[in-house]
Each structure stands twice: as structure tokens, then as C-alpha cells.
Design an enzyme around this catalytic site. Structure first.
Site, PDB file in Angstrom:
ATOM      1  N   HIS A   1       0.272   7.863   4.018  1.00 45.56           N
ATOM      2  CA  HIS A   1       0.900   7.203   5.156  1.00 45.56           C
ATOM      3  C   HIS A   1       2.394   7.513   5.297  1.00 45.56           C
ATOM      4  O   HIS A   1       3.048   6.957   6.174  1.00 45.56           O
ATOM      5  CB  HIS A   1       0.688   5.693   5.035  1.00 45.56           C
ATOM      6  CG  HIS A   1      -0.740   5.320   4.822  1.00 45.56           C
ATOM      7  ND1 HIS A   1      -1.716   5.519   5.771  1.00 45.56           N
ATOM      8  CD2 HIS A   1      -1.386   4.795   3.732  1.00 45.56           C
ATOM      9  CE1 HIS A   1      -2.883   5.127   5.298  1.00 45.56           C
ATOM     10  NE2 HIS A   1      -2.710   4.676   4.067  1.00 45.56           N
TER      11      HIS A   1
ATOM     12  N   ASP B   1       0.853  -1.192   0.000  1.00 49.92           N
ATOM     13  CA  ASP B   1       0.000   0.000   0.000  1.00 49.92           C
ATOM     14  C   ASP B   1       0.886   1.239   0.000  1.00 49.92           C
ATOM     15  O   ASP B   1       1.345   1.700   1.041  1.00 49.92           O
ATOM     16  CB  ASP B   1      -0.915   0.008   1.226  1.00 49.92           C
ATOM     17  CG  ASP B   1      -1.935   1.138   1.170  1.00 49.92           C
ATOM     18  OD1 ASP B   1      -1.741   2.079   0.373  1.00 49.92           O
ATOM     19  OD2 ASP B   1      -2.916   1.082   1.924  1.00 49.92           O
TER      20      ASP B   1
END
Length: 291
Positions: A194, A189
Site C-alpha cells: 500500500h 496495516d
């Protein structure tokens, strides 16, 4: 219109071949926080290849491709800004224990599109089979801010249910490392939310946030280790709703309420919060079903 519900629902399944081995499993386990203390025999089941078993939530990253949230955005009829996308919920159903190494066929398609007025929710279902038959199925709920209002059905309520009444049977606190999101990204991911402070600010966050699926995996590990004697093969289904964000460096407080087990198994209800922010909820409507 960025989301064409009819086109998304009519699109053919996206089929891909996936494969994984022990290094992928070990990386995932480290990514969700396993291996502390490093020499603990209970942790070596997650980190040492000669003792390895597979936490079922590994299914969300098996094959190393983009997660369901990202995969759903490549569906015909869907053209949205990634900065407006949030992971709303995740469901997993196991047909058999996930093997340490394997090859399988994953078929994904959008099975529902809900109009929440100020947002849209896509439900992406993935069915995974190998040479011996079905392995697992999972569903990702993809919440897209600002893309509702076309007059479609609202679908089920998105409001989280309160946790069970009464004191939990067990409470576990799991520290989240400062670099946890950077490590978990290596499982596939690569969403800059993030890791990139500028992108996180554009999405409305003070700083990069932990992947919801990292919290999802770490929570299942807490349940397995605490209430299921560390036996990952007992998990039959696992679902959650993402109610808030976790920032790397915080703590997960995992509260568990177990139902009375029967011959067919039992259920654990779970609520996860962050004590550093007045126990703000981050996972809600969380249920683990086990044999």
C-alpha cells in the site's frame, strides 16, 4: 508444503490483550476519509472527541496490531510469501456498540482452509470480549495465490454474486485522496503493498493500492450516513467480498438497495465500483444488517 492445513486448524488460538482510546478512533475515521467538510456537524461525530461515536468497522483495527490478513500468516502451518497474499473477504458481527475507549481480549484462530486448486483460502476468526462479555466477532478470508492443489475441500464458491436487479435506492460517490493509503497505514496495516511501488509491482500491480479494509470502512460510513441517519449503533453485522483493487486518487461509487425494514431491523445490499475504470467492481456480496 507452505500451508499445512491440519496443523493450521489444530493450532491453539492466538490470544492478545487490546486497548484503544479516542485518538485511535479518530485516526481510523480520518484514515477511511471522514472529516470532509471538516466543520460539517455530521462529520464532527467522527472527528471531534466531545461528540465522538465509533463506526463499527473500527473493530478491524482496534488495538493497533496487525490486521487479520497479516495475523493469519503467523499461524503454525502457514509459511507463505506476503506478495502472494490477497484479502478475499471480511465479516463482522456486533454484540454491542463499540465503545470510544476500551480494553478487551482478542482470541484468533484459523477455522477453515480451502483448496481452490491454484490457490488456498484461510479463514481467520477473531472473538473479542471485555469485562462485560462478548463485544464483536470477525472473520477474514485470506487468499494465497499458488498454494492450493493438496487435495483439500474447495469450500464455498468464490465467485461474486451480481448486484441486485433494478435501480439502487441511493448512490454515493466518495473521492479517495492520493495519500489515503499512507494515512490508513497508521492504523496498523504496514503491508508495503500500500506504499512501496517496487513491492506493488512485484505483486502484479501498476502502483500501490488502497487497503481493502479502508474501502470496507468508507463504504460502511456511506451506508450509515445515508440510510441509517448517522446512527452507528444500529449496525448489527457487515460483510463483503473484495472483488478488485482501488488506487488512491480514484472514486468509490457506492450503490445501495435497502430492504423494507421490519420491527427487528432491515438489510442494505451494497455494490461498490470505480467509475474511472468503467465501473469495475471492488466490493461485492456486500450486506449491512441493522436494527
Amino acid at each position: 508444503m507452505p500451508i499445512d492445513a491440519a496443523e493450521a486448524l489444530a493450532a491453539r488460538p492466538r490470544v492478545r490483550e487490546i486497548a484503544w482510546g479516542h485518538k485511535d478512533v479518530q485516526l481510523y475515521h480520518l484514515g477511511i476519509g471522514a472529516g470532509v467538510p471538516a466543520t460539517d456537524p455530521r462529520e464532527l461525530r467522527y472527528t471531534l472527541e466531545s461528540r465522538l461515536h465509533v463506526l463499527p468497522s473500527f473493530a478491524t483495527v482496534a488495538g493497533g496490531g496487525p490486521p487479520g490478513v497479516i495475523g493469519g500468516l503467523s499461524t503454525p502451518g502457514v509459511d507463505v510469501d506476503l506478495a502472494r497474499v490477497l484479502h478475499g473477504g471480511q465479516r463482522l458481527r456486533l454484540h454491542r456498540p463499540v465503545p470510544v475507549r476500551g480494553r478487551a481480549r482478542a482470541a484468533s484462530r484459523v477455522v477453515a482452509v480451502h483448496d481452490k486448486g491454484t490457490a488456498a483460502v484461510l479463514v481467520l476468526r477473531t472473538e473479542v470480549t471485555d469485562a462485560d462479555g462478548p463485544l464483536w466477532s470477525d472473520e477474514a478470508e485470506i487468499f494465497v495465490r499458488g498454494e492450493g492443489g493438496w487435495g483439500g475441500g474447495r469450500g464455498p464458491s468464490g465467485r461474486p454474486s451480481p448486484p441486485p436487479a433494478g435501480a439502487p435506492d441511493r448512490v454515493v460517490e466518495r473521492p479517495v485522496r492520493e495519500d489515503q493509503a499512507l494515512l490508513y497505514r497508521l492504523c496498523g496495516d504496514w503491508n508495503p503493498l500500500h506504499a512501496d511501488p517496487e513491492f506493488a509491482a512485484r505483486a502484479g500491480f501498476d502502483r500501490p493500492v488502497l487497503h481493502g479494509l479502508c474501502t470496507y470502512g468508507g463504504t460502511l460510513k456511506s451506508v450509515v450516513d445515508t440510510l441509517l441517519d448517522g446512527d452507528v449503533t444500529r449496525v448489527r453485522a457487515y460483510r463483503t467480498r473484495f472483488a478488485g483493487v482501488v488506487y488512491p486518487g480514484e472514486t468509490l461509487r457506492v450503490r445501495m438497495w435497502g430492504s423494507e425494514a421490519t420491527a427487528g431491523g432491515g438489510t442494505v445490499r451494497v455494490a461498490v465500483s470505480v467509475p474511472e475504470r468503467n465501473d469495475v467492481p471492488v466490493l461485492a456480496d456486500t450486506v449491512v444488517r441493522y436494527a
